[in-house]
Scaffold this active site. Structure first.
Site, PDB file in Angstrom:
ATOM      1  N   LYS A   1       0.754  -1.330   0.060  1.00 17.87           N
ATOM      2  CA  LYS A   1       0.028   0.131  -0.047  1.00 17.87           C
ATOM      3  C   LYS A   1       0.784   1.218  -0.015  1.00 17.87           C
ATOM      4  CE  LYS A   1      -2.351  -1.331   3.707  1.00 17.87           C
ATOM      5  NZ  LYS A   1      -1.586  -2.242   4.033  1.00 17.87           N
TER       6      LYS A   1
ATOM      7  N   ARG B   1     -10.315   0.173  10.485  1.00 23.32           N
ATOM      8  CA  ARG B   1      -9.583  -1.199  10.563  1.00 23.32           C
ATOM      9  C   ARG B   1     -10.598  -2.302  11.017  1.00 23.32           C
ATOM     10  NH1 ARG B   1      -3.963  -1.257  11.079  1.00 23.32           N
ATOM     11  NH2 ARG B   1      -2.994   0.804  11.501  1.00 23.32           N
TER      12      ARG B   1
ATOM     13  N   ARG C   1      12.310  -6.334   5.235  1.00 22.35           N
ATOM     14  CA  ARG C   1      12.029  -4.694   5.277  1.00 22.35           C
ATOM     15  C   ARG C   1      13.359  -4.039   5.853  1.00 22.35           C
ATOM     16  NH1 ARG C   1       6.752  -1.938   7.990  1.00 22.35           N
ATOM     17  NH2 ARG C   1       7.809  -2.833   9.662  1.00 22.35           N
TER      18      ARG C   1
ATOM     19  N   ARG D   1      14.700  -3.503  11.832  1.00 24.78           N
ATOM     20  CA  ARG D   1      13.962  -3.317  12.866  1.00 24.78           C
ATOM     21  C   ARG D   1      13.638  -4.639  13.589  1.00 24.78           C
ATOM     22  NH1 ARG D   1       8.855   0.568  11.669  1.00 24.78           N
ATOM     23  NH2 ARG D   1       7.973  -1.116  12.676  1.00 24.78           N
TER      24      ARG D   1
ATOM     25  N   ARG E   1       0.913 -10.294  12.847  1.00 27.55           N
ATOM     26  CA  ARG E   1       0.319  -9.167  12.166  1.00 27.55           C
ATOM     27  C   ARG E   1      -0.677  -9.606  11.051  1.00 27.55           C
ATOM     28  NH1 ARG E   1       4.969  -5.161   9.931  1.00 27.55           N
ATOM     29  NH2 ARG E   1       3.208  -3.897   9.412  1.00 27.55           N
TER      30      ARG E   1
END
Length: 217
Positions: A17, A92, A131, A164, A175
């Site tokens: 996104k 959400r 990531r 991270r 998640r």
């Protein structure tokens, strides 16, 4: 210029996104509406909504949906949203979607489309666990799918890129589980409203962007 301009981007973490919203916002001059940004601004400015939200946050509680929806409604009334916007991170849940519809009706505004970014779970996990984030400006890259021009260096500001600690496989799976339980029901909700448009976000960036433009015309 795209025809559908009042937008929600919907999809699981890692679906791309952010990757595709950035060029779209720049090309079409759409406002980026992040509930996190709104919350911080309301608190910083000491508004009544900000004070209410801070009371909950100081107690370690979630800010109620109605308070967040009211903040979003006020943000959507700003001048920069008149030409279109992308809502990021809200709603959400179906309950939040219903509240959003009410606050938008109050300012004579309605959604044009909800874009579902669809990709296989295996690919999502690959993306989430590879990531890279810039220590300086917070920009995101990906070791597999969106490499920086120079290894370890941010394309935007030249800052150091790092991985991270919350980008682990266990965190990524959790998640996706939360998304499937809480947010995925919005798919049927927006199909019922005849607003849902779906793109294959497993495609390379250029093809994914072309698909996004196509569903917004």
């Amino acid at each position: 210029m795209i025809q559908k301009r009042n937008l929600i981007f919907l999809g699981p973490p890692g679906a791309g996104k952010g990757t595709l919203s950035d060029p779209l916002m720049k090309a079409e001059k759409l406002a980026h509406i992040s509930t996190g940004d709104i919350l911080r601004a309301e608190i910083k400015n000491g508004t009544e909504l900000g004070k209410t939200a801070k009371t909950y946050m100081d107690q370690g509680k979630l800010v109620p949906d109605q308070v967040v929806a009211d903040m979003v409604g006020r943000r959507l009334a700003d001048a920069d949203c008149k030409g279109g916007f992308i809502l990021d991170g809200f709603p959400r849940t179906v309950a939040q979607a219903e509240l959003l519809e009410k606050v938008m009706a109050e300012i004579n505004m309605k959604l044009d489309a909800v874009v579902l970014f669809d990709a296989p779970e295996e690919l999502l996990l690959q993306r989430l666990t590879s990531r890279l984030t810039c220590r300086s400006c917070g920009a995101s890259f990906n070791k597999l799918f969106a490499k920086p021009a120079k290894e370890g260096i941010c394309d935007n500001c030249g800052g150091e890129l790092y991985q991270r600690s919350d980008d682990s496989l266990e965190t990524a799976k959790n998640r996706l589980k939360v998304y499937n339980e809480q947010t995925a029901p919005l798919i049927e909700y927006y199909i019922g409203k005849n607003l849902l448009r779906k793109i294959d976000s497993s495609l390379p960036k250029a093809e994914g962007y072309a698909a996004l433009q196509a569903v917004l015309n």
